[in-house]
Enzyme design. Structure first.
Site, PDB file in Angstrom:
ATOM      1  N   CYS A   2      54.154   3.910  -4.872  1.00 48.17           N
ATOM      2  CA  CYS A   2      55.405   3.422  -5.375  1.00 48.17           C
ATOM      3  C   CYS A   2      55.995   4.661  -6.104  1.00 48.17           C
ATOM      4  O   CYS A   2      55.641   5.863  -5.802  1.00 48.17           O
ATOM      5  CB  CYS A   2      54.452   2.614  -6.660  1.00 48.17           C
ATOM      6  SG  CYS A   2      53.676   1.320  -5.858  1.00 48.17           S
ATOM      7  N   ARG A  50      57.934  -0.567  -5.825  1.00 48.21           N
ATOM      8  CA  ARG A  50      56.513  -1.083  -5.416  1.00 48.21           C
ATOM      9  C   ARG A  50      56.594  -0.943  -3.756  1.00 48.21           C
ATOM     10  O   ARG A  50      57.596  -1.417  -3.160  1.00 48.21           O
ATOM     11  CB  ARG A  50      56.082  -2.287  -5.848  1.00 48.21           C
ATOM     12  CG  ARG A  50      54.866  -2.548  -5.370  1.00 48.21           C
ATOM     13  CD  ARG A  50      54.260  -3.925  -5.915  1.00 48.21           C
ATOM     14  NE  ARG A  50      52.693  -4.051  -5.679  1.00 48.21           N
ATOM     15  CZ  ARG A  50      52.083  -5.319  -5.265  1.00 48.21           C
ATOM     16  NH1 ARG A  50      52.971  -6.152  -5.054  1.00 48.21           N
ATOM     17  NH2 ARG A  50      51.030  -5.326  -5.242  1.00 48.21           N
ATOM     18  N   ASN A  75      51.681   4.819  -9.956  1.00 52.26           N
ATOM     19  CA  ASN A  75      51.957   5.042  -8.447  1.00 52.26           C
ATOM     20  C   ASN A  75      50.477   5.596  -7.832  1.00 52.26           C
ATOM     21  O   ASN A  75      49.826   6.284  -8.666  1.00 52.26           O
ATOM     22  CB  ASN A  75      53.006   6.373  -8.432  1.00 52.26           C
ATOM     23  CG  ASN A  75      53.018   6.971  -7.068  1.00 52.26           C
ATOM     24  OD1 ASN A  75      52.828   6.195  -5.993  1.00 52.26           O
ATOM     25  ND2 ASN A  75      53.286   8.307  -7.284  1.00 52.26           N
ATOM     26  N   GLY A  76      50.165   4.922  -6.714  1.00 51.11           N
ATOM     27  CA  GLY A  76      48.975   5.531  -6.021  1.00 51.11           C
ATOM     28  C   GLY A  76      48.027   4.198  -5.861  1.00 51.11           C
ATOM     29  O   GLY A  76      48.337   3.138  -5.885  1.00 51.11           O
ATOM     30  N   GLU A  77      46.715   4.700  -5.822  1.00 50.29           N
ATOM     31  CA  GLU A  77      45.696   3.639  -5.548  1.00 50.29           C
ATOM     32  C   GLU A  77      44.451   4.072  -6.368  1.00 50.29           C
ATOM     33  O   GLU A  77      44.146   5.107  -6.507  1.00 50.29           O
ATOM     34  CB  GLU A  77      45.132   3.602  -4.107  1.00 50.29           C
ATOM     35  CG  GLU A  77      46.448   3.280  -3.201  1.00 50.29           C
ATOM     36  CD  GLU A  77      46.866   1.720  -3.241  1.00 50.29           C
ATOM     37  OE1 GLU A  77      46.446   0.910  -3.919  1.00 50.29           O
ATOM     38  OE2 GLU A  77      47.983   1.427  -2.674  1.00 50.29           O
ATOM     39  N   ASP A 100      44.875  -3.416  -7.818  1.00 51.53           N
ATOM     40  CA  ASP A 100      44.281  -2.532  -8.561  1.00 51.53           C
ATOM     41  C   ASP A 100      44.623  -1.804  -9.577  1.00 51.53           C
ATOM     42  O   ASP A 100      44.141  -1.640 -10.518  1.00 51.53           O
ATOM     43  CB  ASP A 100      44.257  -1.105  -7.466  1.00 51.53           C
ATOM     44  CG  ASP A 100      45.254  -0.582  -7.072  1.00 51.53           C
ATOM     45  OD1 ASP A 100      46.463  -1.178  -6.618  1.00 51.53           O
ATOM     46  OD2 ASP A 100      45.469   0.508  -7.097  1.00 51.53           O
ATOM     47  N   GLY A 361      43.183  14.333   6.804  1.00 53.33           N
ATOM     48  CA  GLY A 361      41.930  15.265   6.728  1.00 53.33           C
ATOM     49  C   GLY A 361      42.492  16.143   5.685  1.00 53.33           C
ATOM     50  O   GLY A 361      41.774  17.202   5.547  1.00 53.33           O
TER      51      GLY A 361
END
Length: 646
Positions: A2, A50, A75-77, A100, A361
């Site tokens: 976000c 969002r 912002n993020g997870e 979350d 990665g």
């Protein structure tokens, strides 16, 4: 992922400032195309753009606790939100959604600012506690998600991207000349600095508290040396495989389509291999290549995809000179010269057509010693230890100055850089290895008046500070630590965030899981580099699953054919936009440098693609900067408040 933005003031926020928050969200809409949200109080304006990934229907932000006394924009997870939610519900907290982010206001009620230590994830958030009139701004441990701020005598302004802050009246856009030196030295501007004196970055693993007009900073996480594991290689490889599998599993929670970026390297291959253990169907994978064979890894990615049974496609990066440079300048907000941002932008655009979340990665080279330079760092340090410093400085400095070092020479014969590194201390030697331009040359790029104003400034102090902070006893670990804190956080992760979020694509990297990194930190140096290969433990851990050929393939990196680009598609752009036009960058650079470097390049006297890219990106950014200045209020800038000493 976000975009977050807002203003928190010591007095009533003006109507113009509230309108500015709307403009901030407009500037961040690419990060969060699915929903916009606001929360306003007399002294507070929180905004949120969002990208809906978890609980799309009910996860509207900003969100609060039950009483509405604590508000947050994230912002993020947060990967451990289910475990945290279960624990918080057991303590009587009530949740309105399954997103979350909602665990944060409740967790803050329980732990205060220490709540950040309980979070497992990639995040940047702004939290407002109306009861104590306290704001908390925090950034994740490794710096995956960005957070910018401006503080003056009456307010704190914050945003996910710098362009958001520049929407607010009264934020000065005076250039920091030391940031220009940093830019030419590293290709990016290290935290906490930005290109503007009045705007700062929250460094990775830090949080800020703002109360009664006072700003305080604290580091809440760091890599710490706790000794080396004594387990044999096979046991270490087994544990590494387990750690990566768990980190990958935690990153597969999503209510929207999910896939992975797959290159020819062992890092992304290992991540995809771990994904296949948990994915309910065939994993979607995507590779970006180049028309130039030397830089193209698509054939290796196809081999891996066939072995692992993924649903695979690939694409080719075909840069359009004007579109690529101008677009990147807009999305990066400040001068940024990692050329891999171009294919990353293209890869993300293609990826967004297939999925909303992608695993990558990123982080493996820094935590597992995958870079080729680490072998040189290690060998150079052995020589430093054997030769007395006085002898070493005199001998190797002389050799460096007189040894021929031409770009057409075979790499093995270009020893001037090695002699240069041996003449200095270990921290400085590593700094010279990671720099893409020597500091003296970087300063000579600037206009003489600008260079004179920062006499004595040394950009390698960024590297030295990180190197010397590391508490591990060995040189290799100190080099890796500096790269994790500098090149990874401020360079690579900035590239991935801006290039992916430009398309509303969320990128998650299991190798940036802090527990994975902490485990990697226990692997002894003798197991991090063996022979000509870095990351031997990772290669051993996944060799059976991905095959010996993929496991032992030498690292090639996401390299970009810059010299060929400037010989071809970027040639006209540089000549027309840089040499024959005018903008603010001409006031910052020494008048003769852009043309002299260009003439040497096209005349074949040197291959200057990297430096030409830096100049071209600075030029493009300066054109965007002219637009930023029009946004700035004509009222006198407010007096800056004291920013924390990092």
């Amino acid at each position: 992922m976000c975009g977050i933005a807002g203003i928190i003031a010591t007095d009533r926020i003006s109507d113009s400032e509230r309108r500015a928050v709307d403009h901030m969200l407009d500037r961040l809409r690419h990060r969060g195309p699915d929903d916009l949200g606001r929360h306003d109080e007399d002294r507070v304006a929180l905004g949120h753009a969002r990208l809906s990934v978890i609980d799309p229907e009910r996860g509207h932000q900003p969100l609060s606790n039950e009483s509405g006394s604590v508000w947050v924009s994230v912002n993020g997870e947060i990967y451990n939100f289910r475990e945290l939610g279960e624990e918080l519900r057991g303590r009587g907290h009530r949740f309105r959604s399954g997103t979350d982010a909602e665990c944060l206001p409740h967790l803050y009620e329980e732990s205060g600012e220490a709540c950040v230590e309980s979070l497992d994830g990639m995040f940047a958030f702004a939290l407002w506690d109306a009861r104590s009139r306290t704001a908390l701004l925090a950034r994740d441990r490794l710096g995956v998600k960005p957070l910018y701020y401006h503080v003056d005598d009456r307010r704190l302004v914050f945003a996910s991207e710098l362009k958001g802050i520049l929407c607010v009246p009264g934020v000065s856009t005076e250039i920091d000349p030391t940031a220009l030196v940093d830019y030419f030295t590293f290709g990016f501007i290290p935290a906490p600095k930005t290109i503007f004196k009045a705007v700062r970055k929250v460094p990775a693993g830090h949080f800020l508290t703002y109360r009664n007009g006072r700003l305080k900073a604290r580091r809440y996480w760091d890599l710490q040396f706790r000794g080396w594991t004594e387990q044999p290689m096979e046991a270490v490889a087994d544990e590494l495989r387990h750690q990566l599998a768990e980190a990958t599993r935690r990153r597969l929670v999503s209510d929207v389509p999910l896939g992975a970026f797959l290159s020819g390297g062992v890092d992304s291959t290992a991540v995809v291999a771990a994904m296949t253990q948990f994915a309910g169907g065939r994993v979607r994978t995507l590779t970006c290549g180049f028309q130039e064979d030397r830089f193209d890894e698509r054939r290796y990615a196809r081999e891996t995809a066939e072995r692992l049974g993924t649903n695979h496609v690939d694409c080719i990066a075909r840069p359009d000179a004007n579109e690529t440079i101008d677009t990147l300048a807009w999305h990066f907000d400040e001068p940024f010269a990692d050329p891999c941002a171009a294919p990353m932008y293209h890869l993300s655009r293609q990826g967004r057509k297939r999925f909303t979340v992608a695993l990558s990665g990123d982080g493996g080279d820094e935590s597992l010693a995958g870079y080729r330079r680490y072998r040189f760092d290690r060998n150079e340090d052995r020589v430093r230890r054997m030769v007395p410093s006085l002898v070493r400085r005199g001998l190797f400095d002389t050799l460096a100055r007189f040894y021929p070092n031409r770009p057409w020479m075979p790499r093995a014969l270009r020893a001037a850089s090695t002699f240069r590194n041996l003449a200095v201390d270990a921290a400085t030697g590593h700094g010279l290895s990671v720099a893409t331009m020597e500091p003296g040359e970087a300063i000579r790029m600037l206009h003489p008046d600008l260079a004179a104003s920062i006499a004595g400034y040394d950009p390698l102090d960024h590297v030295r500070d990180h190197y010397n902070r590391c508490d591990a006893p060995d040189h290799l670990s100190k080099c890796q630590y500096a790269d994790i804190r500098l090149g990874l956080a401020d360079g690579i992760l900035t590239k991935v965030d801006r290039a992916s979020m430009a398309h509303g694509l969320e990128v998650r990297s299991p190798m940036l899981d802090h527990r994975f990194v902490e485990f990697a930190w226990t692997i002894p140096p003798r197991l991090r580099i063996q022979g000509s290969h870095g990351k031997p433990v990772l290669r051993r851990a996944f060799q059976h699953q991905i095959g010996a050929r993929a496991a032992q393939r030498p690292k090639s990196g996401f390299d970009v054919p810059l010299d060929a680009w400037f010989d071809g598609p970027l040639r006209t752009r540089y000549q027309d936009a840089v040499l024959h036009a005018d903008n603010d960058s001409h006031d910052w650079l020494a008048a003769e440098m852009p043309e002299r470097i260009w003439r040497d390049h096209i005349g074949g006297r040197s291959r200057n693609g990297v430096t030409l890219w830096k100049i071209a990106m600075l030029d493009a950014w300066a054109r965007r900067f002219a637009g930023f200045r029009k946004i700035e209020s004509h009222s006198p800038p407010r007096k800056p408040a004291c920013t924390p000493a990092w």
